[in-house]
Design a protein around this motif. Structure first.
Motif, PDB file in Angstrom:
ATOM      1  N   GLU A  76      -1.032  10.651   6.011  1.00 47.47           N
ATOM      2  CA  GLU A  76      -1.327  11.514   7.149  1.00 47.47           C
ATOM      3  C   GLU A  76      -0.053  11.864   7.915  1.00 47.47           C
ATOM      4  OE1 GLU A  76      -4.248   9.430   9.415  1.00 47.47           O
ATOM      5  OE2 GLU A  76      -5.899   9.907   8.028  1.00 47.47           O
ATOM      6  N   LYS A 118       1.091  -4.746  -0.169  1.00 48.05           N
ATOM      7  CA  LYS A 118       0.616  -5.739   0.798  1.00 48.05           C
ATOM      8  C   LYS A 118       0.620  -7.120   0.140  1.00 48.05           C
ATOM      9  CE  LYS A 118      -1.319  -6.861   4.805  1.00 48.05           C
ATOM     10  NZ  LYS A 118      -2.771  -6.894   5.025  1.00 48.05           N
ATOM     11  N   GLY A 174      -4.075  -4.443   8.442  1.00 42.89           N
ATOM     12  CA  GLY A 174      -4.986  -3.659   7.604  1.00 42.89           C
ATOM     13  C   GLY A 174      -4.767  -3.904   6.130  1.00 42.89           C
ATOM     14  N   THR A 175      -5.479  -3.140   5.301  1.00 48.71           N
ATOM     15  CA  THR A 175      -5.332  -3.206   3.851  1.00 48.71           C
ATOM     16  C   THR A 175      -4.205  -2.269   3.418  1.00 48.71           C
ATOM     17  OG1 THR A 175      -6.860  -1.380   3.451  1.00 48.71           O
ATOM     18  CG2 THR A 175      -7.810  -3.603   3.648  1.00 48.71           C
ATOM     19  N   GLN A 187      -3.074   5.541   3.685  1.00 46.62           N
ATOM     20  CA  GLN A 187      -3.670   6.641   4.448  1.00 46.62           C
ATOM     21  C   GLN A 187      -2.812   6.979   5.670  1.00 46.62           C
ATOM     22  OE1 GLN A 187      -7.743   6.017   5.639  1.00 46.62           O
ATOM     23  NE2 GLN A 187      -7.860   7.939   6.755  1.00 46.62           N
ATOM     24  N   LEU A 188      -2.321   5.938   6.341  1.00 45.66           N
ATOM     25  CA  LEU A 188      -1.471   6.138   7.515  1.00 45.66           C
ATOM     26  C   LEU A 188      -0.228   6.944   7.149  1.00 45.66           C
ATOM     27  CD1 LEU A 188      -1.252   5.069  10.535  1.00 45.66           C
ATOM     28  CD2 LEU A 188       0.243   3.303   9.593  1.00 45.66           C
ATOM     29  N   GLU A 231      -4.650   0.077   1.415  1.00 49.89           N
ATOM     30  CA  GLU A 231      -5.260   1.413   1.442  1.00 49.89           C
ATOM     31  C   GLU A 231      -5.155   2.025   2.840  1.00 49.89           C
ATOM     32  OE1 GLU A 231      -6.594  -0.759  -2.016  1.00 49.89           O
ATOM     33  OE2 GLU A 231      -6.751  -1.283   0.122  1.00 49.89           O
ATOM     34  N   ASP A 232      -5.297   1.189   3.866  1.00 47.10           N
ATOM     35  CA  ASP A 232      -5.116   1.663   5.242  1.00 47.10           C
ATOM     36  C   ASP A 232      -3.687   2.166   5.447  1.00 47.10           C
ATOM     37  OD1 ASP A 232      -7.728   0.932   5.925  1.00 47.10           O
ATOM     38  OD2 ASP A 232      -7.101  -1.073   6.596  1.00 47.10           O
ATOM     39  N   ALA A 233      -2.736   1.408   4.928  1.00 47.90           N
ATOM     40  CA  ALA A 233      -1.328   1.787   5.079  1.00 47.90           C
ATOM     41  C   ALA A 233      -1.037   3.095   4.357  1.00 47.90           C
ATOM     42  CB  ALA A 233      -0.429   0.675   4.555  1.00 47.90           C
TER      43      ALA A 233
END
Length: 324
Positions: A247, A279, A236-237, A243-244, A239-241
């Motif tokens: 959360e 990343k 992922g990006t 968010q992960l 930004e995905d990381a």
């Protein structure tokens, strides 16, 4: 007010624990036990507490205290509990590695819960006996757990973590001697460090089959703190990381996701863990930073105590870093 006892209060973790509990609004220190310093002023061993307490070390133990902290060398907590039968109401928080692994967690009828609040908060709240995590383990687990929860640790994970000299304990050795340590950096126990056992158990409690964790511990030429870097493939990006991780740690009082690169001074003298994500091509770099004596030891022990007794998780732990 609850009454607390400390076993082995003359070392670094014991000193930090005394400092925290002296300022905790819900705790009274009942005794600080030491076989070598009984009768001597605590401030003689911990000059930073001069004027803050008139407490003295004692050679006797009150077996009826509400909570007892074991700040003993690895392997000595079991010996101490063999010789001292605490009340069935006494909570025990052990800061050694004696009870951290699953195979060691049940001892003499006592079922020790692994005390990483970000992973085990509800179990800790209902526990009587806590195995406080190791310092390297805390920094590395907090760096990896969100990826494990998402089943994303499917390749080798490379970890490099550098710790200050207080991580080696208060007894002097060749590698903590100022003349050797100052201006120097070195690795030790490559890929075999004793904290790997608890790290693997924690990570694999969320993802059963993971890539191998390749952990290289480093000695730094500073006194306290751990800076850990881990990297592994990630599709992922960034930004995905982010968010992960946000959360996963949404309810974690002391673990923060930083948008800018982090450094040790942000967390030294606090119970915080700061995490930053970066990343590069298909690799995710996770950096985590903690104070090895606080979030990696005494601060986390008090955090666990707060959870057990139903106090606010941050009670007595609102400590500010000195970043300049």
């Amino acid at each position: 007010m609850i009454k607390a006892g400390i076993i082995g209060g003359s070392g670094y973790t014991g000193g930090e624990l005394i400092r925290i509990l002296l300022n905790h609004p819900k705790v009274e220190i009942d005794f600080v036990y030491s076989t070598t310093r009984a009768g001597k002023a605590i401030a003689a061993a911990h000059p930073d507490l001069l004027g803050l307490t008139d407490l003295r070390f004692t050679g006797s133990v009150n077996l009826e205290v509400d909570v007892v902290f074991l700040c003993l060398g690895h392997g000595n907590s079991t010996k101490f509990l063999n010789a001292h039968d605490f009340s069935s109401n006494t909570k025990i928080i052990d800061l050694s590695n004696d009870f951290r692994l699953h195979k060691d967690s049940v001892y003499d009828g006592k079922d020790f819960v692994y005390g990483l609040p970000e992973l085990q908060k509800e179990n800790i709240r209902n526990a009587q006996y806590i195995a406080n995590p190791g310092c390297f383990a805390t920094a590395i687990e907090l760096a990896l757990l969100p990826l494990a929860k998402a089943q994303l640790l499917n390749a080798q994970i490379h970890v490099n973590a550098v710790t200050g000299s207080t991580g080696a304990g208060i007894s002097p050795s060749a590698t903590t001697h100022f003349s050797w340590r100052n201006g120097n950096v070195s690795w030790y126990k490559p890929f075999t460090h004793q904290h790997l056992g608890e790290i693997n158990e924690s990570v694999r409690s969320l993802q059963e089959n993971t890539g191998e964790i390749m952990f290289l511990p480093m000695r730094g030429n500073f006194t306290r703190g751990i800076l850990a870097t881990a990297y592994t493939p990630f599709e992922g990006t960034v930004e995905d990381a982010v968010q992960l991780y946000q959360e996963f740690y949404a309810e974690a009082h002391f673990t923060q996701i930083a948008m800018e690169p982090i450094d040790l001074k942000q967390v030294v003298n606090t119970n915080q863990c700061h995490i930053h994500l970066h990343k590069h091509n298909d690799v995710l770099l996770i950096t985590s930073a903690i104070d090895n004596l606080l979030k990696g030891a005494s601060g986390q022990a008090v955090q666990n105590m707060n959870l057990i007794f139903g106090y606010a998780e941050s009670e007595g732990l609102q400590l500010k870093a000195g970043v300049f």
